[in-house]
Design a protein around this motif. Structure first.
Motif, short mmCIF file in Angstrom:
data_model
loop_
_atom_site.label_atom_id
_atom_site.label_comp_id
_atom_site.label_asym_id
_atom_site.label_seq_id
_atom_site.Cartn_x
_atom_site.Cartn_y
_atom_site.Cartn_z
N ARG A 70 6.19 10.20 -4.51
CA ARG A 70 7.36 9.62 -3.57
C ARG A 70 8.40 9.33 -4.85
NH1 ARG A 70 7.57 4.72 0.26
NH2 ARG A 70 9.78 4.68 -0.43
N GLN A 71 9.52 9.77 -4.79
CA GLN A 71 10.66 9.52 -5.54
C GLN A 71 11.78 8.67 -5.07
OE1 GLN A 71 12.59 12.85 -7.32
NE2 GLN A 71 13.22 11.73 -9.28
N ASP A 72 11.99 7.49 -5.84
CA ASP A 72 13.10 6.70 -5.15
C ASP A 72 13.98 6.54 -6.33
OD1 ASP A 72 10.37 5.04 -3.66
OD2 ASP A 72 11.99 6.05 -2.51
N PRO A 73 15.27 6.23 -6.00
CA PRO A 73 16.20 6.09 -7.00
C PRO A 73 15.82 5.06 -8.01
CG PRO A 73 17.25 6.46 -4.96
CD PRO A 73 15.63 6.02 -4.81
N GLY A 74 15.83 5.30 -9.54
CA GLY A 74 15.49 4.34 -10.34
C GLY A 74 14.47 4.04 -10.43
N MET A 75 13.31 4.59 -9.75
CA MET A 75 11.95 4.13 -9.73
C MET A 75 11.00 5.26 -10.34
SD MET A 75 12.00 1.15 -8.72
CE MET A 75 10.49 0.65 -8.18
N GLY A 76 11.67 6.26 -10.48
CA GLY A 76 10.59 7.31 -10.95
C GLY A 76 9.73 7.76 -9.78
N LEU A 77 8.56 8.34 -10.27
CA LEU A 77 7.65 8.80 -9.11
C LEU A 77 6.45 8.06 -9.11
CD1 LEU A 77 8.22 12.43 -10.95
CD2 LEU A 77 8.23 12.41 -8.43
N LYS A 78 6.01 7.64 -7.97
CA LYS A 78 5.18 7.01 -7.70
C LYS A 78 3.99 7.59 -6.94
CE LYS A 78 6.55 2.76 -8.99
NZ LYS A 78 6.09 2.01 -10.11
N LEU A 79 2.81 7.58 -7.55
CA LEU A 79 1.55 8.15 -6.90
C LEU A 79 1.19 7.75 -5.66
CD1 LEU A 79 -0.42 10.53 -7.46
CD2 LEU A 79 -2.03 8.93 -8.54
N ILE A 80 0.94 8.43 -4.49
CA ILE A 80 0.63 8.22 -3.27
C ILE A 80 -0.71 8.34 -3.03
CG2 ILE A 80 1.13 8.18 -0.58
CD1 ILE A 80 4.00 9.37 -1.31
N TYR A 81 -1.56 9.43 -3.15
CA TYR A 81 -2.62 10.05 -2.98
C TYR A 81 -2.86 11.08 -3.91
CZ TYR A 81 -4.33 7.14 1.09
OH TYR A 81 -4.78 6.38 1.81
N TYR A 82 -4.14 11.29 -4.28
CA TYR A 82 -4.47 12.49 -4.95
C TYR A 82 -5.90 12.93 -4.78
CZ TYR A 82 -7.38 9.53 -7.88
OH TYR A 82 -8.30 8.62 -8.60
N SER A 83 -6.19 14.36 -5.03
CA SER A 83 -7.46 14.87 -4.59
C SER A 83 -7.84 15.77 -5.88
CB SER A 83 -7.19 15.82 -3.37
OG SER A 83 -8.26 16.56 -3.23
N VAL A 84 -9.08 15.36 -6.10
CA VAL A 84 -9.73 16.39 -7.05
C VAL A 84 -10.46 17.53 -6.81
CG1 VAL A 84 -9.93 14.34 -8.51
CG2 VAL A 84 -11.92 14.91 -7.19
N GLY A 85 -10.61 17.68 -5.57
CA GLY A 85 -10.95 19.11 -5.04
C GLY A 85 -11.06 18.91 -3.08
N ALA A 86 -11.58 20.18 -2.62
CA ALA A 86 -11.67 19.95 -1.36
C ALA A 86 -12.60 18.79 -0.85
CB ALA A 86 -12.09 21.30 -0.87
N GLY A 87 -12.41 17.96 0.13
CA GLY A 87 -12.94 17.20 0.77
C GLY A 87 -12.95 15.60 -0.13
N ILE A 88 -12.38 15.89 -1.14
CA ILE A 88 -12.49 14.52 -2.17
C ILE A 88 -10.91 14.05 -2.24
CG2 ILE A 88 -13.11 13.43 -4.17
CD1 ILE A 88 -14.84 15.81 -4.69
N THR A 89 -10.60 12.63 -1.71
CA THR A 89 -9.22 12.09 -1.71
C THR A 89 -9.31 10.84 -2.25
OG1 THR A 89 -9.08 11.52 0.41
CG2 THR A 89 -8.30 13.69 -0.03
N ASP A 90 -8.23 10.29 -2.78
CA ASP A 90 -8.30 8.99 -3.52
C ASP A 90 -7.02 8.28 -3.44
OD1 ASP A 90 -10.30 7.21 -6.05
OD2 ASP A 90 -9.28 6.37 -4.19
N LYS A 91 -6.85 6.75 -3.40
CA LYS A 91 -5.75 6.13 -3.42
C LYS A 91 -4.94 6.17 -4.77
CE LYS A 91 -6.93 3.33 0.63
NZ LYS A 91 -7.17 1.95 0.82
#
Lengths: 111, 114
Positions: free
Chosen positions: B36-57
């Motif tokens: 998510r990108q908020d003014p003056g805050m850059g980009l903040k990572l919400i969630y990511y995934s390293v492959g199908a079936g795998i997600t992390d905060k």
């Protein structure tokens, strides 16, 4: 807590001048330092990147200077052009491919 | 070559509504991210995934959920929209290789919660 600190927040440069944007980090686990360029209404796009074992990388008018001991790196845009007007983000990577971004610098190059 | 495609581009939600932001990539990238990108805050990572079936905060996961059932798709779910979730959301992907990795970003979804 911002993992990568970026300054200035905004920058105005005359056409032909040098634009300099600075970033600093604390975590020595970072192993890759890209810069992204973002135009209004678009997603960021990779501009240039450097690894910490190199002190400088140049691509055309864009140069990254990297100071590992000071944990600082900077982007220099030589002969700045109005088309360079955009928001620039520095970033740092750790834990395989997790990227942490700076807060961004809005560059305005005056004709 | 489409790259990373996000839909919708704009959306207005009322407080308490839910929605799913769609993201798909056609580059066969293993890693996918939501920022998510908020003014003056850059980009903040919400969630990511390293492959199908795998997600992390990431850094700011509260209020969001994700799933990754295929390599191509990585939807972001907002269950109970709040004004604090007003932002521009970017999906990105990277290949598995670690050297000189480039993150490819979608064009973003501008979300307003009223």
């Amino acid at each position: 807590q911002q993992q990568v600190k970026q300054s200035p927040q905004s920058l105005i440069v005359q056409k032909g001048g040098i634009s300099i944007i600075n970033c600093a980090y604390e975590n020595t686990a970072f192993d890759y330092f890209p810069w992204y360029q973002q135009f209004p209404g678009k997603g960021p796009a990779l501009l240039i990147a450097i690894r910490p074992d190199v002190s400088e990388k140049k691509e055309g008018r864009f140069t990254i200077s990297f100071n590992k001991s000071a944990k600082q790196f900077s982007l220099h845009i030589m002969d700045s052009q109005p088309g360079d007007s955009a928001t620039y983000f520095c970033a740092a990577r750790k834990d395989f491919n997790k990227f942490y971004f700076g807060s961004g610098t809005k560059l305005n190059v005056k004709p | 070559n489409a790259g990373v495609t996000q839909t919708p581009k704009f959306r207005i939600l009322k407080i308490g509504q839910s929605m799913t932001l769609q993201c798909t990539q056609d580059m066969n990238h293993n890693y996918m991210y939501w920022y998510r990108q908020d003014p003056g805050m850059g980009l903040k990572l919400i969630y990511y995934s390293v492959g199908a079936g795998i997600t992390d905060k990431g850094e700011v996961p509260n209020g969001y959920n994700v799933s990754r059932s295929t390599t191509e798709d990585f939807p972001l779910r907002l269950e109970l929209a709040a004004p604090s979730q007003t932002s521009v959301y970017f999906c990105a992907s990277t290949p598995l290789k670690l050297s000189n990795t480039e993150a490819f970003f979608g064009q973003g979804t501008r979300l307003t919660v009223v």
